[in-house]
Design a protein around this motif. Structure first.
Motif, PDB file in Angstrom:
ATOM      1  N   VAL A   1      68.339  16.768  50.416  1.00 15.80           N
ATOM      2  CA  VAL A   1      68.427  17.373  48.929  1.00 15.80           C
ATOM      3  C   VAL A   1      67.150  18.189  48.134  1.00 15.80           C
ATOM      4  CG1 VAL A   1      68.830  15.546  46.193  1.00 15.80           C
ATOM      5  CG2 VAL A   1      69.713  14.984  48.732  1.00 15.80           C
ATOM      6  N   GLY A   2      67.402  19.347  47.530  1.00 15.54           N
ATOM      7  CA  GLY A   2      66.539  19.469  46.558  1.00 15.54           C
ATOM      8  C   GLY A   2      66.762  21.079  47.025  1.00 15.54           C
ATOM      9  N   SER A   3      65.478  22.086  46.686  1.00 19.38           N
ATOM     10  CA  SER A   3      65.802  23.201  46.649  1.00 19.38           C
ATOM     11  C   SER A   3      65.503  23.887  47.566  1.00 19.38           C
ATOM     12  CB  SER A   3      64.312  23.256  45.543  1.00 19.38           C
ATOM     13  OG  SER A   3      64.351  25.266  46.023  1.00 19.38           O
ATOM     14  N   GLY A   4      66.502  24.193  47.578  1.00 22.24           N
ATOM     15  CA  GLY A   4      66.515  25.284  49.567  1.00 22.24           C
ATOM     16  C   GLY A   4      67.494  24.648  50.578  1.00 22.24           C
ATOM     17  N   THR A   5      67.909  23.877  50.000  1.00 24.66           N
ATOM     18  CA  THR A   5      68.480  22.696  51.388  1.00 24.66           C
ATOM     19  C   THR A   5      70.252  23.144  51.185  1.00 24.66           C
ATOM     20  OG1 THR A   5      69.420  21.066  49.715  1.00 24.66           O
ATOM     21  CG2 THR A   5      66.715  20.479  50.780  1.00 24.66           C
ATOM     22  N   SER A   6      70.994  24.149  50.754  1.00 28.83           N
ATOM     23  CA  SER A   6      72.044  23.909  50.806  1.00 28.83           C
ATOM     24  C   SER A   6      72.398  25.258  51.571  1.00 28.83           C
ATOM     25  CB  SER A   6      72.836  24.754  49.418  1.00 28.83           C
ATOM     26  OG  SER A   6      71.238  25.721  48.464  1.00 28.83           O
ATOM     27  N   ASN A   7      70.737  25.945  52.385  1.00 23.50           N
ATOM     28  CA  ASN A   7      70.819  26.939  53.491  1.00 23.50           C
ATOM     29  C   ASN A   7      71.689  27.663  52.958  1.00 23.50           C
ATOM     30  OD1 ASN A   7      69.763  24.617  54.880  1.00 23.50           O
ATOM     31  ND2 ASN A   7      71.211  23.651  56.432  1.00 23.50           N
TER      32      ASN A   7
ATOM     33  N   LEU B   1      72.383   0.503  47.842  1.00 25.52           N
ATOM     34  CA  LEU B   1      72.712   1.765  47.660  1.00 25.52           C
ATOM     35  C   LEU B   1      73.156   1.808  46.381  1.00 25.52           C
ATOM     36  CD1 LEU B   1      76.133   3.649  48.296  1.00 25.52           C
ATOM     37  CD2 LEU B   1      77.020   1.194  47.725  1.00 25.52           C
ATOM     38  N   VAL B   2      72.381   1.550  44.972  1.00 31.65           N
ATOM     39  CA  VAL B   2      72.993   1.748  43.473  1.00 31.65           C
ATOM     40  C   VAL B   2      71.405   2.282  43.209  1.00 31.65           C
ATOM     41  CG1 VAL B   2      72.173   1.031  41.259  1.00 31.65           C
ATOM     42  CG2 VAL B   2      74.522   0.100  43.222  1.00 31.65           C
ATOM     43  N   GLN B   3      70.582   2.559  44.477  1.00 28.47           N
ATOM     44  CA  GLN B   3      69.468   2.979  44.101  1.00 28.47           C
ATOM     45  C   GLN B   3      69.643   3.950  44.428  1.00 28.47           C
ATOM     46  OE1 GLN B   3      66.568   1.486  42.279  1.00 28.47           O
ATOM     47  NE2 GLN B   3      67.842   0.432  41.453  1.00 28.47           N
ATOM     48  N   PHE B   4      69.983   4.705  45.424  1.00 29.31           N
ATOM     49  CA  PHE B   4      70.265   5.730  46.015  1.00 29.31           C
ATOM     50  C   PHE B   4      71.554   6.708  45.401  1.00 29.31           C
ATOM     51  CE2 PHE B   4      72.135   8.879  49.053  1.00 29.31           C
ATOM     52  CZ  PHE B   4      71.374   9.722  49.486  1.00 29.31           C
ATOM     53  N   THR B   5      71.981   5.976  45.199  1.00 31.00           N
ATOM     54  CA  THR B   5      73.334   6.604  44.173  1.00 31.00           C
ATOM     55  C   THR B   5      72.314   6.975  42.649  1.00 31.00           C
ATOM     56  OG1 THR B   5      75.030   5.623  44.896  1.00 31.00           O
ATOM     57  CG2 THR B   5      75.434   6.645  43.097  1.00 31.00           C
ATOM     58  N   LYS B   6      71.874   6.591  42.166  1.00 26.83           N
ATOM     59  CA  LYS B   6      71.025   6.657  40.682  1.00 26.83           C
ATOM     60  C   LYS B   6      69.872   7.595  40.933  1.00 26.83           C
ATOM     61  CE  LYS B   6      71.777   2.716  38.319  1.00 26.83           C
ATOM     62  NZ  LYS B   6      71.165   0.476  37.368  1.00 26.83           N
ATOM     63  N   LYS B   7      69.210   7.550  42.199  1.00 25.84           N
ATOM     64  CA  LYS B   7      68.537   8.359  42.050  1.00 25.84           C
ATOM     65  C   LYS B   7      68.649  10.666  42.771  1.00 25.84           C
ATOM     66  CE  LYS B   7      63.713   9.443  44.779  1.00 25.84           C
ATOM     67  NZ  LYS B   7      62.604   8.785  45.703  1.00 25.84           N
ATOM     68  N   TYR B   8      69.742   9.765  43.607  1.00 30.58           N
ATOM     69  CA  TYR B   8      70.393  11.352  43.791  1.00 30.58           C
ATOM     70  C   TYR B   8      72.124  11.686  43.465  1.00 30.58           C
ATOM     71  CZ  TYR B   8      66.618  11.256  47.270  1.00 30.58           C
ATOM     72  OH  TYR B   8      65.159  10.378  47.832  1.00 30.58           O
ATOM     73  N   ALA B   9      72.915  11.041  42.970  1.00 34.33           N
ATOM     74  CA  ALA B   9      74.292  11.271  42.010  1.00 34.33           C
ATOM     75  C   ALA B   9      74.246  12.503  41.761  1.00 34.33           C
ATOM     76  CB  ALA B   9      75.312  10.153  41.966  1.00 34.33           C
TER      77      ALA B   9
END
Length: 293
Positions: A221-227, A57-65
């Motif tokens: 997550v990343g460029s272009g993902t917001s559609n 959980l912490v690793q995911f949050t730190k990477k993508y929060a």
């Protein structure tokens, strides 16, 4: 010395099942198990995670929060008296400073409802628009000084200092999971084989029962993902709504006054006093969205 239990080789895979209507199909550890209390022996066990910073959980949050562009599809279910009281299907997206949220709600004795909200940065503030997509209209309902739509807030708004690892079942499928508490609630987050959050379960520590569950159907997550969701749809007419004066103003500054008629409902007049109600047939949908009906 206790160590974190290693995750299973394939904890549930990456194609999750829908949330069950019966909360008894979600097998969680006893609330007090592993914390000085005695478990029943029939529920999963919890093991203290010594280094919380290494938790999934912490690793995911730190990477993508702090991601500046993402897209999430999720389902949230509220449980009451052993069954589903309400279900919300939602989508959330962010690109830069702009955000998008849509929600479809259904439940007992309720009709399905849809709300679409677009928040756009405007100099030092953010303007919130309600989208009436079928009418190609967006109405600015308010402005604020800050927004809090982040991937971190959607998954874990606060990072815990004490956590436990476990393995739980959702229907027939087992998942590696991590547990933490923020009184009066306990949070259990399950992960897919590639380390993405897939379910989150919230239990009320006072009632000792499951209160809600969230299924993260899609996380990109990343460029272009917001559609393209974080901008006004092409051809959309914009208005601002002033609740104090009961008026609408279009993008050119033309003001329209709303007056309620006890017999025929709301009527709309332009600045010359001419009735133009037929041009605003979308108002009923707008006010339903405003009130959450």
């Amino acid at each position: 010395m206790a160590v974190a239990a290693p995750p299973p080789d394939k904890p549930g895979g990456n194609t999750p099942s829908p949330l069950p209507n019966n909360p008894d199909q979600i097998i969680l550890p006893d609330i007090d198990e592993g914390e000085g209390g005695e478990g029943t022996g029939t529920k999963p066990t919890k093991t203290p995670i010594i280094d919380v910073d290494n938790s999934k959980l912490v690793q995911f949050t730190k990477k993508y929060a702090g991601a500046t562009e993402f897209y999430v599809e999720m389902q949230e279910v509220d449980y009451k008296d052993g069954s589903v009281a309400r279900s919300i299907d939602g989508r959330a997206a962010r690109k830069g400073e702009n955000c998008y949220v849509s929600m479809t709600t259904s439940g007992k004795n309720q009709k399905q409802q849809l709300a679409e909200i677009l928040t756009l940065k405007n100099k030092s503030t953010w303007d919130q628009y309600l989208l009436l997509r079928s009418s190609k209209v967006a109405v600015k309902s308010r402005s604020g000084e800050d927004i809090n739509l982040s991937l971190g807030a959607l998954i874990a708004s606060k990072l815990p200092t004490q956590m436990w690892s476990t393995e739980i079942k959702v229907g027939p499928t087992k998942y590696y999971a991590e547990v933490y508490k923020y009184y009066p609630y306990e949070y259990t987050t399950c992960f897919t084989a590639d380390g993405k959050p897939v379910y989150q379960f919230v239990r009320d520590l006072r009632e000792k029962q499951l209160e809600s569950a969230t299924l993260y159907k899609t996380i990109r997550v990343g460029s272009g993902t917001s559609n393209g969701l974080c901008a006004l749809p092409t051809g959309t007419k914009t208005y601002s709504f002033d609740d104090n004066t009961g008026s609408l103003t279009d993008a050119k500054g033309n003001m329209f006054t709303l007056k309620e008629d006890g017999t025929t409902g709301i009527k709309v007049y332009d600045k010359a006093g001419n009735e133009v109600t037929d041009d605003f047939k979308w108002l009923t949908d707008f006010f339903k969205m405003m009130s959450g009906e």
